[in-house]
Design an enzyme around this catalytic site. Sequence first.
Site, mmCIF file in Angstrom:
data_model
loop_
_atom_site.group_PDB
_atom_site.id
_atom_site.type_symbol
_atom_site.label_atom_id
_atom_site.label_comp_id
_atom_site.label_asym_id
_atom_site.label_seq_id
_atom_site.Cartn_x
_atom_site.Cartn_y
_atom_site.Cartn_z
ATOM 1 N N GLU A 53 88.564 42.618 71.462
ATOM 2 C CA GLU A 53 88.456 42.445 72.844
ATOM 3 C C GLU A 53 88.353 43.872 73.550
ATOM 4 O O GLU A 53 89.095 45.113 73.240
ATOM 5 C CB GLU A 53 90.129 41.906 73.172
ATOM 6 C CG GLU A 53 90.412 42.061 74.692
ATOM 7 C CD GLU A 53 91.722 41.656 75.130
ATOM 8 O OE1 GLU A 53 92.479 40.923 74.463
ATOM 9 O OE2 GLU A 53 92.257 41.815 76.109
ATOM 10 N N ARG A 57 88.808 48.458 81.300
ATOM 11 C CA ARG A 57 89.781 49.356 82.248
ATOM 12 C C ARG A 57 89.058 50.480 82.355
ATOM 13 O O ARG A 57 89.920 51.317 83.112
ATOM 14 C CB ARG A 57 91.074 49.624 81.303
ATOM 15 C CG ARG A 57 91.851 48.450 80.984
ATOM 16 C CD ARG A 57 93.176 48.619 80.516
ATOM 17 N NE ARG A 57 93.765 47.767 79.553
ATOM 18 C CZ ARG A 57 95.058 47.832 78.959
ATOM 19 N NH1 ARG A 57 95.490 48.831 78.928
ATOM 20 N NH2 ARG A 57 95.625 46.815 78.237
ATOM 21 N N THR A 81 90.923 42.089 80.176
ATOM 22 C CA THR A 81 91.302 42.860 81.563
ATOM 23 C C THR A 81 90.213 42.267 82.546
ATOM 24 O O THR A 81 89.812 42.875 83.402
ATOM 25 C CB THR A 81 91.389 44.374 81.545
ATOM 26 O OG1 THR A 81 91.829 44.839 80.356
ATOM 27 C CG2 THR A 81 92.261 44.710 82.539
ATOM 28 N N LYS A 141 96.308 33.400 76.651
ATOM 29 C CA LYS A 141 97.080 34.558 76.119
ATOM 30 C C LYS A 141 98.571 34.598 76.541
ATOM 31 O O LYS A 141 98.784 34.200 77.795
ATOM 32 C CB LYS A 141 96.487 35.921 76.808
ATOM 33 C CG LYS A 141 96.789 37.201 76.331
ATOM 34 C CD LYS A 141 95.765 38.247 77.089
ATOM 35 C CE LYS A 141 95.432 39.273 75.876
ATOM 36 N NZ LYS A 141 94.766 40.364 76.637
HETATM 37 O O1 LIG Z 1 94.375 44.568 79.287
HETATM 38 C C1 LIG Z 1 94.474 43.374 79.277
HETATM 39 O O2 LIG Z 1 93.542 42.563 79.554
HETATM 40 C C2 LIG Z 1 95.616 42.857 78.563
HETATM 41 O O3 LIG Z 1 96.004 41.612 78.293
HETATM 42 C C3 LIG Z 1 96.721 43.864 78.229
HETATM 43 C C4 LIG Z 1 96.495 44.214 76.730
HETATM 44 O O4 LIG Z 1 96.315 42.946 75.888
HETATM 45 C C5 LIG Z 1 98.104 44.959 76.270
HETATM 46 O O5 LIG Z 1 98.216 45.805 77.045
HETATM 47 C C6 LIG Z 1 97.861 45.120 74.732
HETATM 48 O O6 LIG Z 1 99.348 45.297 74.436
HETATM 49 P P1 LIG Z 1 99.974 46.509 73.343
HETATM 50 O O7 LIG Z 1 99.396 46.035 71.962
HETATM 51 O O8 LIG Z 1 101.093 46.417 73.614
HETATM 52 O O9 LIG Z 1 99.173 47.761 73.743
#
Ligand SMILES: O=C(O)C(=O)C[C@H](O)[C@H](O)COP(=O)(O)O
Length: 221
Positions: A53, A57, A81, A141
């Site tokens: 993925e 960002r 995102t 998700k």
């Molecule tokens: O940016 C996106 O589209 C999201 O859905 C957020 C990410 O999936 C999370 O930020 C991952 O989370 P961590 O593994 O806790 O870092």
Amino acid sequence: MPQDQKDLASARSKMLADLLRAGPIVPVITLERVEDAVPLARALVAGGLRLLEITLRTAAAAESAAAIIREVPEAIVGIGTVLTPKDLERAEALGARYALSPGATPDLLEAASRGEMPFIPGIATASELMAALAHGFHTVKFFPAVAAGGIPALKALAGPFPQARFCPTGGIDEKNARDWLALSNVVAIGGSWVCQTSDIRAQAWSEITAKAQRALMSIKE
Ligand SMILES: O=C(O)C(=O)C[C@H](O)[C@H](O)COP(=O)(O)O
């Protein structure tokens, strides 16, 4: 919404559940430099993780995803995102295999169910899940997974929504990965722990391969 549109979204959701199950760990990747994209994707694939993925960002995100799609054919690239219908169009134009969002707006659900790109909306509540299901999206998700109630929340959602399949993301790492995957409504898990920004900045590719391998080991033990 037209029934045939919903049926198509639903068929794509089923395909996505199968794709995710084959992962079943999806590294969430944020790239700051295009030059890191291909070596990072190769490091993850070498560690056994092919479903990626790439989050939209950063300024480097789109070009990075394009480079991976072009040069690392073993990788199955999704764009993350995705916040707006425009982002969805960008994902499609890049040639991504699927798109993911941390949430979903009515506009985004509508655009995704009209379009061609397989889409995984994000949900954190029963009502958000109901909106996704109403458009045919039953593979979603669960974000932010740990903060939004963790494993007990997904267990509770299994009752009224037996058709929903989840890719929990947010706060997952190798300590709890296995517990999440043990839930019958979880098809995969996502997270950034295998490809942290500090490792990418340091171009620590073998460390990232080792983390990917460890992540896969942690769900087998
Ligand atoms: O940016 C996106 O589209 C999201 O859905 C957020 C990410 O999936 C999370 O930020 C991952 O989370 P961590 O593994 O806790 O870092």
